[in-house]
Each structure stands twice: as C-alpha cells, then as structure tokens.
Design a protein around this motif. Structure first.
Motif, PDB file in Angstrom:
ATOM      1  N   GLN A  72       1.403  -6.733   5.451  1.00  0.00           N
ATOM      2  CA  GLN A  72       2.323  -7.143   6.501  1.00  0.00           C
ATOM      3  C   GLN A  72       3.152  -8.324   6.011  1.00  0.00           C
ATOM      4  O   GLN A  72       2.615  -9.314   5.540  1.00  0.00           O
ATOM      5  CB  GLN A  72       1.542  -7.538   7.748  1.00  0.00           C
ATOM      6  CG  GLN A  72       2.401  -7.928   8.928  1.00  0.00           C
ATOM      7  CD  GLN A  72       1.560  -8.357  10.122  1.00  0.00           C
ATOM      8  OE1 GLN A  72       0.345  -8.450  10.026  1.00  0.00           O
ATOM      9  NE2 GLN A  72       2.223  -8.631  11.231  1.00  0.00           N
ATOM     10  N   GLN A  99       5.332 -11.507   6.598  1.00  0.00           N
ATOM     11  CA  GLN A  99       5.500 -12.535   7.630  1.00  0.00           C
ATOM     12  C   GLN A  99       6.303 -13.696   7.086  1.00  0.00           C
ATOM     13  O   GLN A  99       6.157 -14.076   5.924  1.00  0.00           O
ATOM     14  CB  GLN A  99       4.142 -13.041   8.120  1.00  0.00           C
ATOM     15  CG  GLN A  99       3.376 -12.041   8.973  1.00  0.00           C
ATOM     16  CD  GLN A  99       2.142 -12.663   9.598  1.00  0.00           C
ATOM     17  OE1 GLN A  99       1.361 -13.326   8.922  1.00  0.00           O
ATOM     18  NE2 GLN A  99       1.963 -12.444  10.889  1.00  0.00           N
ATOM     19  N   GLY A 153       2.962 -11.554   2.132  1.00  0.00           N
ATOM     20  CA  GLY A 153       3.071 -10.100   2.127  1.00  0.00           C
ATOM     21  C   GLY A 153       4.140  -9.546   1.211  1.00  0.00           C
ATOM     22  O   GLY A 153       4.364  -8.328   1.193  1.00  0.00           O
ATOM     23  N   VAL A 191      13.192  -8.747   8.026  1.00  0.00           N
ATOM     24  CA  VAL A 191      12.071  -9.511   8.545  1.00  0.00           C
ATOM     25  C   VAL A 191      12.569 -10.918   8.859  1.00  0.00           C
ATOM     26  O   VAL A 191      13.264 -11.522   8.035  1.00  0.00           O
ATOM     27  CB  VAL A 191      10.909  -9.579   7.538  1.00  0.00           C
ATOM     28  CG1 VAL A 191       9.714 -10.297   8.160  1.00  0.00           C
ATOM     29  CG2 VAL A 191      10.514  -8.180   7.076  1.00  0.00           C
TER      30      VAL A 191
END
Length: 115
Positions: free
Chosen positions: A1, A3, A26, A104
């Motif tokens: 993941q 972040q 990540g 992101v």
C-alpha cells in the motif's frame, strides 16, 4: 500500500518560513517524481513544486525564488521549504505522486500566513 504522510505547516507571519515534510511508504522512493500542490480557499488546487528522481526541480512562478523542494532518499521523504511567505500562500498543501497506475495524495497540511 502506497502512503504519503505529511507533517509541518501551521501559522506564519508574512516574511516568515515554514517547512513541510511528506514521508512515503510502499514505493521505491528514489525512482519517483514527487509533487507539491496548494489549494487556496475558494480556488482550484495548483501545482507549486516538483522534484524528479534525478533531483531536478520545477516551480510555479508564484513561488519561484521563495520555495525549495528537496528529497531525502534515505528517509523516503520529500520536503517543501517555504521562505518569505506571503498572505497569498495561505492554502492547504498536498504532496502527491503517481504510483501503481494511480495518483496518491498526502492528507493535506494547512498553511496560514497572517500578521
């Protein structure tokens, strides 16, 4: 993941300085371009600074000569040093990267410049 976790920001007077940090996880950080965006009250989010994997930087005209983007690959962290702050720099600042086919974003950090 993937972040992005931001820290820093807060309140500053005109002419003052603040530093924002954005710690990533990540991703193989050293390979990625990182961006800082600012969203002022009632305005669209705009790109203010970029640093690529080579350390090359770009800035919006509004912050050129005042803001410095840097990266620490050992800490997987990107920074935005904000100097000579102006009231118009008041905004929520976001770090951002493009990873695994999507954008992101960090959670955002409020910077308020006021006398």
């Amino acid at each position: 993941q993937v972040q992005l976790v931001q820290s820093g920001g807060g309140l500053a007077q005109p002419g003052g300085s603040l530093r924002l940090s954005c710690r990533t996880s990540g991703i193989n950080f050293k390979l990625y371009t990182l961006n800082w965006h600012a969203q002022a009250p009632g305005k669209e989010r705009e790109l203010v600074a970029t640093i690529d994997s080579s350390g090359d930087t770009k800035y919006a005209d509004s912050v050129k000569g005042r803001f410095i983007v840097s990266r620490d690959n050992a800490r997987s962290t990107v920074y935005l040093q904000m100097n000579n702050l102006k009231t118009e720099d008041t905004a929520v600042y976001f770090c951002q990267t493009h990873a695994r086919s999507r954008e992101v974003w960090g959670q955002g950090t409020l910077v308020t410049v006021t006398s």
